[in-house]
Design a protein around this motif. Sequence first.
Motif, PDB file in Angstrom:
ATOM      1  N   PHE A  23      -5.462  37.718 -21.733  1.00 26.32           N
ATOM      2  CA  PHE A  23      -5.038  39.046 -21.291  1.00 26.32           C
ATOM      3  C   PHE A  23      -4.042  39.626 -22.267  1.00 26.32           C
ATOM      4  O   PHE A  23      -3.012  39.032 -22.543  1.00 26.32           O
ATOM      5  CB  PHE A  23      -4.400  38.941 -19.907  1.00 26.32           C
ATOM      6  CG  PHE A  23      -4.026  40.278 -19.337  1.00 26.32           C
ATOM      7  CD1 PHE A  23      -2.732  40.761 -19.442  1.00 26.32           C
ATOM      8  CD2 PHE A  23      -4.973  41.064 -18.710  1.00 26.32           C
ATOM      9  CE1 PHE A  23      -2.391  41.980 -18.933  1.00 26.32           C
ATOM     10  CE2 PHE A  23      -4.629  42.294 -18.190  1.00 26.32           C
ATOM     11  CZ  PHE A  23      -3.340  42.754 -18.311  1.00 26.32           C
ATOM     12  N   VAL A  24      -4.354  40.782 -22.809  1.00 28.44           N
ATOM     13  CA  VAL A  24      -3.426  41.452 -23.714  1.00 28.44           C
ATOM     14  C   VAL A  24      -2.985  42.743 -23.054  1.00 28.44           C
ATOM     15  O   VAL A  24      -3.805  43.521 -22.603  1.00 28.44           O
ATOM     16  CB  VAL A  24      -4.125  41.764 -25.056  1.00 28.44           C
ATOM     17  CG1 VAL A  24      -3.184  42.489 -25.971  1.00 28.44           C
ATOM     18  CG2 VAL A  24      -4.602  40.482 -25.699  1.00 28.44           C
ATOM     19  N   ASP A  25      -1.678  42.969 -23.001  1.00 39.47           N
ATOM     20  CA  ASP A  25      -1.157  44.179 -22.374  1.00 39.47           C
ATOM     21  C   ASP A  25      -1.592  45.417 -23.133  1.00 39.47           C
ATOM     22  O   ASP A  25      -1.798  45.352 -24.339  1.00 39.47           O
ATOM     23  CB  ASP A  25       0.375  44.141 -22.393  1.00 39.47           C
ATOM     24  CG  ASP A  25       0.889  43.492 -21.130  1.00 39.47           C
ATOM     25  OD1 ASP A  25       1.694  42.566 -21.253  1.00 39.47           O
ATOM     26  OD2 ASP A  25       0.468  43.909 -20.043  1.00 39.47           O
ATOM     27  N   ASP A  26      -1.662  46.540 -22.425  1.00 44.25           N
ATOM     28  CA  ASP A  26      -1.932  47.802 -23.117  1.00 44.25           C
ATOM     29  C   ASP A  26      -0.810  48.079 -24.087  1.00 44.25           C
ATOM     30  O   ASP A  26       0.348  47.939 -23.757  1.00 44.25           O
ATOM     31  CB  ASP A  26      -1.981  48.955 -22.106  1.00 44.25           C
ATOM     32  CG  ASP A  26      -3.152  48.773 -21.161  1.00 44.25           C
ATOM     33  OD1 ASP A  26      -3.053  49.272 -20.028  1.00 44.25           O
ATOM     34  OD2 ASP A  26      -4.139  48.145 -21.568  1.00 44.25           O
ATOM     35  N   ALA A 146       7.983  43.294 -13.873  1.00 42.09           N
ATOM     36  CA  ALA A 146       7.826  44.265 -14.956  1.00 42.09           C
ATOM     37  C   ALA A 146       7.201  43.624 -16.176  1.00 42.09           C
ATOM     38  O   ALA A 146       7.639  42.577 -16.635  1.00 42.09           O
ATOM     39  CB  ALA A 146       9.192  44.833 -15.325  1.00 42.09           C
ATOM     40  N   ARG A 147       6.159  44.271 -16.709  1.00 39.57           N
ATOM     41  CA  ARG A 147       5.540  43.742 -17.929  1.00 39.57           C
ATOM     42  C   ARG A 147       6.330  44.191 -19.148  1.00 39.57           C
ATOM     43  O   ARG A 147       6.350  43.539 -20.154  1.00 39.57           O
ATOM     44  CB  ARG A 147       4.106  44.274 -18.055  1.00 39.57           C
ATOM     45  CG  ARG A 147       3.209  43.894 -16.922  1.00 39.57           C
ATOM     46  CD  ARG A 147       2.912  42.452 -16.861  1.00 39.57           C
ATOM     47  NE  ARG A 147       2.145  41.987 -17.998  1.00 39.57           N
ATOM     48  CZ  ARG A 147       1.747  40.726 -18.151  1.00 39.57           C
ATOM     49  NH1 ARG A 147       2.059  39.842 -17.256  1.00 39.57           N
ATOM     50  NH2 ARG A 147       1.045  40.376 -19.191  1.00 39.57           N
TER      51      ARG A 147
ATOM     52  N   ARG B 118     -13.419  37.761 -12.661  1.00 38.53           N
ATOM     53  CA  ARG B 118     -13.164  39.053 -13.290  1.00 38.53           C
ATOM     54  C   ARG B 118     -14.348  39.997 -13.160  1.00 38.53           C
ATOM     55  O   ARG B 118     -14.630  40.786 -14.062  1.00 38.53           O
ATOM     56  CB  ARG B 118     -12.803  38.890 -14.765  1.00 38.53           C
ATOM     57  CG  ARG B 118     -11.660  37.947 -15.012  1.00 38.53           C
ATOM     58  CD  ARG B 118     -11.961  37.023 -16.164  1.00 38.53           C
ATOM     59  NE  ARG B 118     -12.278  37.794 -17.348  1.00 38.53           N
ATOM     60  CZ  ARG B 118     -11.418  38.032 -18.311  1.00 38.53           C
ATOM     61  NH1 ARG B 118     -10.206  37.547 -18.229  1.00 38.53           N
ATOM     62  NH2 ARG B 118     -11.763  38.741 -19.352  1.00 38.53           N
ATOM     63  N   ARG B 142     -10.206  42.868 -16.194  1.00 40.75           N
ATOM     64  CA  ARG B 142      -9.688  41.785 -17.012  1.00 40.75           C
ATOM     65  C   ARG B 142      -9.048  40.674 -16.212  1.00 40.75           C
ATOM     66  O   ARG B 142      -8.487  39.742 -16.786  1.00 40.75           O
ATOM     67  CB  ARG B 142      -8.695  42.330 -18.033  1.00 40.75           C
ATOM     68  CG  ARG B 142      -9.417  43.221 -19.024  1.00 40.75           C
ATOM     69  CD  ARG B 142      -8.573  43.497 -20.224  1.00 40.75           C
ATOM     70  NE  ARG B 142      -7.456  44.351 -19.887  1.00 40.75           N
ATOM     71  CZ  ARG B 142      -6.403  44.520 -20.649  1.00 40.75           C
ATOM     72  NH1 ARG B 142      -6.302  43.853 -21.776  1.00 40.75           N
ATOM     73  NH2 ARG B 142      -5.438  45.316 -20.289  1.00 40.75           N
ATOM     74  N   ALA B 202       3.036  48.826 -12.072  1.00 39.98           N
ATOM     75  CA  ALA B 202       2.871  47.475 -12.601  1.00 39.98           C
ATOM     76  C   ALA B 202       2.647  46.577 -11.395  1.00 39.98           C
ATOM     77  O   ALA B 202       2.858  46.973 -10.283  1.00 39.98           O
ATOM     78  CB  ALA B 202       4.117  47.065 -13.352  1.00 39.98           C
TER      79      ALA B 202
END
Lengths: 150, 369
Positions: A23-26, A146-147, B118, B142, B202
């Motif tokens: 998973f890669v954050d936006d 919080a990301r 997913r 995802r 979030a």
Amino acid sequence: MAKNTLSSRFRGVDIDEYDENKFVDDQDEAAEQQGPDACEVDDLIRQGDMMTAFHIALRNPPINSKNPAVKERAQAVVLRVLTAFKSSDIEPAVKSLDRNGVDLLMKYIYRGFEKPSDNSSAILLQWHEKAFAVGGLGSIVRVLTARKSV
Amino acid sequence: MSYHSFLLEPISCHAWNKDRTQIALCPNNHEVHIYKKDGSNWNKIHVLKEHNGQVTGIDWAPESNRIVTCGTDRNAYVWTLKGDAWKPTLVILRINRAARCVKWSPKENKFAVGSGSRLISVCYFEQDNDWWVCKHIKKPIRSTILCLDWHPNNVLLAAGSCDFKCRIFSAYIKEVEEKPAPTAWGSKMPFGEVMFESTGTAGWVHGVCFSDSGNRVAWASHDSTVAVAEGGKTAVCASLTSETLPLLCVTFITENSLVAAGHDCYPVLFVYDSNKAALSFGGKLDIPKQSAQKGMSARERFQNLDKKATTDSKEAVLESVHKNSISQLSILNGGKAQCAKFCTTGMDGGMTIWDVKTLESAMKDLKIV
């Protein structure tokens, strides 16, 4: 049993990096987020205008920045302001913030908890108590989930 | 408001039949128990044993009287009542992780299963082969899908996921239905198309719900926020950060009011104002019993001071009806447009039925718009 408690530094490959489902954050731009202006805040503290220093310190949080130096600098500035406050002034300062401000303050407080110095913990705990009274458990949950953090 | 304690274990999920006389629930194990109301008692009349893993989702189709269940054993079963017993039919979902939630579509010709693989499996019955077949919605999900809700047009599906987004997908299956008319969320709806993706909140999305008209969608997220989005040329999003612990389930009770419940063990009302595109807190919906205030003796006060460094006489006892997190909310009467009664089940093994009229009269400032 003894084997798995030994150091694992011999492991050369970080297998999570190669996971295709990782998973890669936006990615958001980190444009204008240089953190608060340290000199301006210092001037205001010397003059004794704590409220303005407080508000300026909470502006421009380096949330999207990937540069740890920027985040360290911002944290140092905010900590200076928080420790310079008198105990009786903490509550009105917290009351002057809006919802997002209280959440941001909580983020800085918890960041400050991570590296305790001589008397920072005592002051931070007082700030925490007042911020919790306004923000409630929700503001702490938002720090945890919080990301993008300060 | 009536509370009934079914079990000591958490109720994983529940579903009601059409006339609300029977409830199917999972007592945190591999089985589904069906209870029938008999006066003021609940009697267990059926036990459905087929799953090899915990049953994570149950949905009871009101018109066709079929139950669909899904579990951590990566399977889903469709149960039909034959005589006096429920007979299962296996549905191959083609997933390699646990199934998390399942919902019948409004016309009951399809159902959707959200899973940890997913993806969302949309299943429909193929008449020729006499078999349930599924199609997958994969992109751009995802992470695990935690919750699902269907739009009244039987085509659009809202899904809340652990990748922090709430999305609306098209689940149009040409084999079972006609091309849908344009909606507020868009007009071209091929299978798997993303009609809306949320931004701004979030946290994992625990609960999602369409309003009765389908023009609004609400979701509850793990960062203690609730948000509502309204479809249109540009979807308008309004979110509210709350001071409580995260909410786990949310539902519309009128077009403008939402009820949500979660880790704080009591349901909460939110009101959405579409003119200002703003969401506001309406009130706590739990009427705590007035417990007798005991005076504190000097000895108790000293003990409190010694143990807890405080002279506060507040005990650590929850005043709400549910004694543990509420995990699921369901509407009993009135639909999502004019809900009259709703039901909550939680981790304390209990089920409470809430009456909206009684709540409105009991809480003075409560206004359900």
